[in-house]
Design an enzyme around this catalytic site. Sequence first.
Site, PDB file in Angstrom:
ATOM      1  N   LYS A 171       0.822  -1.211   0.000  1.00 53.80           N
ATOM      2  CA  LYS A 171       0.000   0.000   0.000  1.00 53.80           C
ATOM      3  C   LYS A 171       0.853   1.257   0.000  1.00 53.80           C
ATOM      4  O   LYS A 171       0.544   2.227  -0.681  1.00 53.80           O
ATOM      5  CB  LYS A 171      -0.950   0.019   1.207  1.00 53.80           C
ATOM      6  N   LYS A 230      -8.639 -12.583  -7.692  1.00 55.62           N
ATOM      7  CA  LYS A 230      -9.650 -12.512  -6.640  1.00 55.62           C
ATOM      8  C   LYS A 230     -10.627 -11.371  -6.915  1.00 55.62           C
ATOM      9  O   LYS A 230     -10.231 -10.314  -7.392  1.00 55.62           O
ATOM     10  CB  LYS A 230      -8.901 -12.264  -5.318  1.00 55.62           C
ATOM     11  N   LYS A 261     -12.490  -5.114  -4.452  1.00 54.04           N
ATOM     12  CA  LYS A 261     -12.833  -3.714  -4.714  1.00 54.04           C
ATOM     13  C   LYS A 261     -11.642  -2.939  -5.262  1.00 54.04           C
ATOM     14  O   LYS A 261     -11.793  -2.105  -6.152  1.00 54.04           O
ATOM     15  CB  LYS A 261     -13.318  -3.039  -3.422  1.00 54.04           C
TER      16      LYS A 261
END
Length: 356
Positions: A127, A218, A221
């Site tokens: 991230k 997968k 979002k």
Amino acid sequence: MSEASSPSSAASGTATPRVFSGIQPTAGSFHLGNYLGALRQWIAMQDTHEAFYCVVDMHAITVAYDPAALRVRSRVSAAQLLAMGLDQDRSTLFLQSHVPEHAELAWVLGSLTGFGEAGRMTQFKDKSAKQGTSGTTVGLFTYPVLQAADILLYSPEPGEGERDLRVPVGEDQRQHLELTRTLAQRFNHRFGDTFVVPEAHIPAGAAKITDLQDPTAKMSKSASSPQGIVDVLEDPGPMRKKIMRAVTDTGTDVRYDEENKAGVTNLLRIFSALEGTPVADLEGRYAGTGYGQFKKDLAQVVLDTFTPIRERTHKLLADEQELDRLLAQGADRASQVAARTMEIVRDRVGFVGRGR
Ligand code: TRP
């Protein structure tokens, strides 16, 4: 005092394992992958565990966000969980920010966490690489420590049944759970036995659902295109369309084959999980019919599952006062357990007890 506070410790002496899990309110709707991969199991575990479920709004502010959207999404998230079948009489659902002990324990645990240790968390590395140093917050860095606090606050006390604490999480949270276990052990070693070392729990029946447009990835979002995701709160029209347009594979066989037919395999998994029909039976039912009929029927099954949930969610959101009352009820129950844990923790780490 803490005995009367939680629904199933009323049956004290019976060993009901405790379960804790959390989900971020970062979207306007949960999706099919959340539902089949985790949330459906949360609902089921209400009856076999003393369950605490938390909408982790404090985790959601570690990256750029909009306060008005967060407020909406926190309520929408809680409403969806209730609409799916979470029940305040059988479990405890609450918003993380309603129980300030989460932040307090995170501070204590943060003081037991090595800087390098936190820096090795792969989710942080991924991230922060995306945000750049100036966009990366200290909150994002300590995110796993707050997660450890979430879990350990609900550690059953000695004498409370089997002292079992289970955390249903996906594969991507394994490292955070490992850190939680390390911190529990470290605390116990330094300050005396306090926390149960929690177990990652991969619930029976959890299905890994992939992106409808890229069935090898997968459903997520952050990674999928809107066409690859089915939202729980989506309108019936677009919902049906997304299923009909899901990527299938060359050939016409409705056959489970992860390697060569990832698209059809994903759809079979969804169908089987939602209808409760074994994959082999579905293969038999659709032998020779081609993909069209199969997808049409699957779309109907998805709609039949999510329509009542969508309607109940909107009903719950229409009465904000009642929704907030339900959340306050969960917060009260969670607070009693959390306050008791923090009393013990403050004492063990050497803070002076507040006089009366
Ligand atoms: N980090 C988790 C996720 O992204 C959410 C979470 C926060 C959580 N606190 C938790 C999950 C405690 C389990 C237990 O999925």
